[in-house]
Design a protein around this motif. Structure first.
Motif, mmCIF file in Angstrom:
data_model
loop_
_atom_site.group_PDB
_atom_site.id
_atom_site.type_symbol
_atom_site.label_atom_id
_atom_site.label_comp_id
_atom_site.label_asym_id
_atom_site.label_seq_id
_atom_site.Cartn_x
_atom_site.Cartn_y
_atom_site.Cartn_z
ATOM 1 N N LEU A 66 36.426 88.486 90.010
ATOM 2 C CA LEU A 66 35.757 87.681 88.999
ATOM 3 C C LEU A 66 36.209 86.242 89.185
ATOM 4 O O LEU A 66 37.418 85.959 89.153
ATOM 5 N N ASP A 67 35.269 85.347 89.443
ATOM 6 C CA ASP A 67 35.606 83.955 89.759
ATOM 7 C C ASP A 67 36.589 83.871 90.926
ATOM 8 O O ASP A 67 37.515 83.041 90.933
ATOM 9 N N GLY A 68 36.421 84.761 91.900
ATOM 10 C CA GLY A 68 37.233 84.719 93.115
ATOM 11 C C GLY A 68 38.591 85.376 93.014
ATOM 12 O O GLY A 68 39.327 85.445 93.999
ATOM 13 N N GLU A 69 38.949 85.905 91.822
ATOM 14 C CA GLU A 69 40.250 86.545 91.648
ATOM 15 C C GLU A 69 40.077 88.031 91.349
ATOM 16 O O GLU A 69 39.217 88.415 90.560
ATOM 17 N N SER A 70 40.917 88.860 91.946
ATOM 18 C CA SER A 70 40.839 90.303 91.736
ATOM 19 C C SER A 70 41.179 90.656 90.286
ATOM 20 O O SER A 70 42.147 90.150 89.718
ATOM 21 N N ILE A 71 40.370 91.532 89.700
ATOM 22 C CA ILE A 71 40.648 92.022 88.343
ATOM 23 C C ILE A 71 40.949 93.516 88.372
ATOM 24 O O ILE A 71 40.985 94.178 87.338
ATOM 25 N N LEU A 72 41.173 94.051 89.572
ATOM 26 C CA LEU A 72 41.343 95.494 89.738
ATOM 27 C C LEU A 72 42.504 96.039 88.910
ATOM 28 O O LEU A 72 42.429 97.149 88.396
ATOM 29 N N ALA A 73 43.558 95.249 88.781
ATOM 30 C CA ALA A 73 44.738 95.712 88.042
ATOM 31 C C ALA A 73 44.629 95.433 86.540
ATOM 32 O O ALA A 73 45.489 95.857 85.760
ATOM 33 N N ASP A 74 43.580 94.734 86.117
ATOM 34 C CA ASP A 74 43.448 94.346 84.710
ATOM 35 C C ASP A 74 42.937 95.500 83.849
ATOM 36 O O ASP A 74 42.025 96.236 84.251
ATOM 37 N N THR A 75 43.481 95.627 82.658
ATOM 38 C CA THR A 75 42.992 96.606 81.699
ATOM 39 C C THR A 75 41.650 96.145 81.127
ATOM 40 O O THR A 75 41.238 95.002 81.319
ATOM 41 N N THR A 76 40.998 97.033 80.401
ATOM 42 C CA THR A 76 39.678 96.725 79.848
ATOM 43 C C THR A 76 39.711 95.506 78.936
ATOM 44 O O THR A 76 38.833 94.636 79.010
ATOM 45 N N ASP A 77 40.728 95.423 78.076
ATOM 46 C CA ASP A 77 40.787 94.299 77.136
ATOM 47 C C ASP A 77 41.005 92.978 77.856
ATOM 48 O O ASP A 77 40.455 91.942 77.470
ATOM 49 N N ALA A 80 37.757 91.946 79.358
ATOM 50 C CA ALA A 80 36.883 91.403 78.310
ATOM 51 C C ALA A 80 37.258 89.954 77.999
ATOM 52 O O ALA A 80 36.383 89.095 77.850
ATOM 53 N N LYS A 81 38.540 89.676 77.929
ATOM 54 C CA LYS A 81 38.985 88.301 77.645
ATOM 55 C C LYS A 81 38.642 87.349 78.784
ATOM 56 O O LYS A 81 38.459 86.157 78.573
ATOM 57 N N LYS A 82 38.544 87.903 79.989
ATOM 58 C CA LYS A 82 38.182 87.074 81.149
ATOM 59 C C LYS A 82 36.666 86.871 81.272
ATOM 60 O O LYS A 82 36.222 86.116 82.128
ATOM 61 N N GLU A 109 39.429 87.451 68.873
ATOM 62 C CA GLU A 109 40.280 88.083 69.875
ATOM 63 C C GLU A 109 39.867 87.701 71.288
ATOM 64 O O GLU A 109 40.705 87.354 72.124
ATOM 65 N N ILE A 110 38.557 87.775 71.569
ATOM 66 C CA ILE A 110 38.059 87.535 72.928
ATOM 67 C C ILE A 110 38.053 86.045 73.269
ATOM 68 O O ILE A 110 38.520 85.631 74.334
ATOM 69 N N ASN A 111 37.508 85.250 72.368
ATOM 70 C CA ASN A 111 37.326 83.822 72.656
ATOM 71 C C ASN A 111 38.424 82.931 72.096
ATOM 72 O O ASN A 111 38.417 81.721 72.320
ATOM 73 N N GLN A 112 39.378 83.554 71.345
ATOM 74 C CA GLN A 112 40.454 82.778 70.729
ATOM 75 C C GLN A 112 39.876 81.609 69.928
ATOM 76 O O GLN A 112 40.362 80.486 69.997
#
Length: 256
Positions: A66-77, A80-82, A109-112
């Motif tokens: 996502l935007d050139g960076e791996s999100i494979l290790a990121d949790t669902t939440d 969502a924030k990304k 929560e998502i957009n702060q």
């Protein structure tokens, strides 16, 4: 110059003992609408769930950027924030939590974003008007007693409110009548800008009639077997998926 938003590289994933996604490659740029079609059981919804990191599915190979960076290790939440958002085929009911309170909490929560209650309410009214939703729905418990069409409109209301980078719409048009499909399409048009993109997973063509489609991808047996422009949708509408399977089989015979 077009900027890449999502890149899926040689992605393989599935459930224990069964690989469902088999080497998918996909690129989505900002400002684009992509459509994924395919027969039942081909892996369309699995791909959507893997993108959002549904724990039911495990990735065995490949990467998601996502935007050139791996999100494979990121949790669902974290995803969502990304900026990832997914609408569900069957949205769940949440008794005791109103639509407006849910959306305000999600937005914070998502957009702060700490937007005032009155300003947020006015924003919701504007979006509800686009979706032809009575403002009374905002005071009802989330999806409780909602019809199928009302639940799907509520999903698009969430989309407009959260304004993610990538909206993954998994059969949002399923079970909707013609008028509801038109309204949902209008919500998608309202959402799309140069700062986001949409991935629509669907069996039907009606939701696509009034939306400018950039690319169409056909999935069969966990692989993208054909890509095309909007004209591919009309070919599928006229001839089904059989001719694509024949093309794939013929290519395989040539390779063998």
């Amino acid at each position: 110059m077009t900027k890449n938003l999502l890149t899926v590289k040689d992605l393989c994933a599935g459930i224990p003992g069964q690989e469902i996604i088999k080497g998918i490659n996909l690129k989505i740029n900002y400002g684009e609408i992509h459509v994924i079609m395919g027969p039942n059981g081909s892996g369309k919804s699995t791909l959507a769930n893997v993108l959002m990191n549904n724990p039911q599915y495990k990735v065995s190979k490949g990467d998601i950027l996502l935007d050139g960076e791996s999100i494979l290790a990121d949790t669902t939440d974290v995803r969502a924030k990304k900026g990832l958002f997914m609408s569900f085929q069957n949205p769940v009911e949440v008794p005791g939590l109103t639509v407006e309170n849910f959306l305000r909490a999600s937005n914070q929560e998502i957009n702060q974003e700490n937007i005032g209650i009155i300003d947020f309410h006015e924003k919701l009214l504007d979006y509800a008007d686009v979706l032809e939703m009575d403002e009374k729905y905002l005071d009802r418990y989330l999806n409780v007693g909602f019809s199928g069409g009302e639940k799907k409109k509520n999903e698009i209301l969430q989309l407009l409110t959260l304004n993610p980078k990538l909206a993954i719409l998994d059969e949002t048009d399923s079970g909707l009548d013609v008028d509801a499909v038109r309204v949902v399409s209008k919500g998608i048009e309202k959402f799309l800008s140069e700062k986001n993109s949409v991935l629509i997973i669907t069996h039907h063509n009606e939701i696509l009639n009034n939306i400018p489609i950039d690319q169409v991808h056909v999935i069969m047996d966990g692989e993208i077997v054909k890509d095309g422009d909007e004209s591919l949708i009309h070919e599928i509408e006229a001839k089904g998926f059989g001719w694509i399977k024949d093309e794939v089989d013929n290519e395989q015979k040539k390779e063998d």
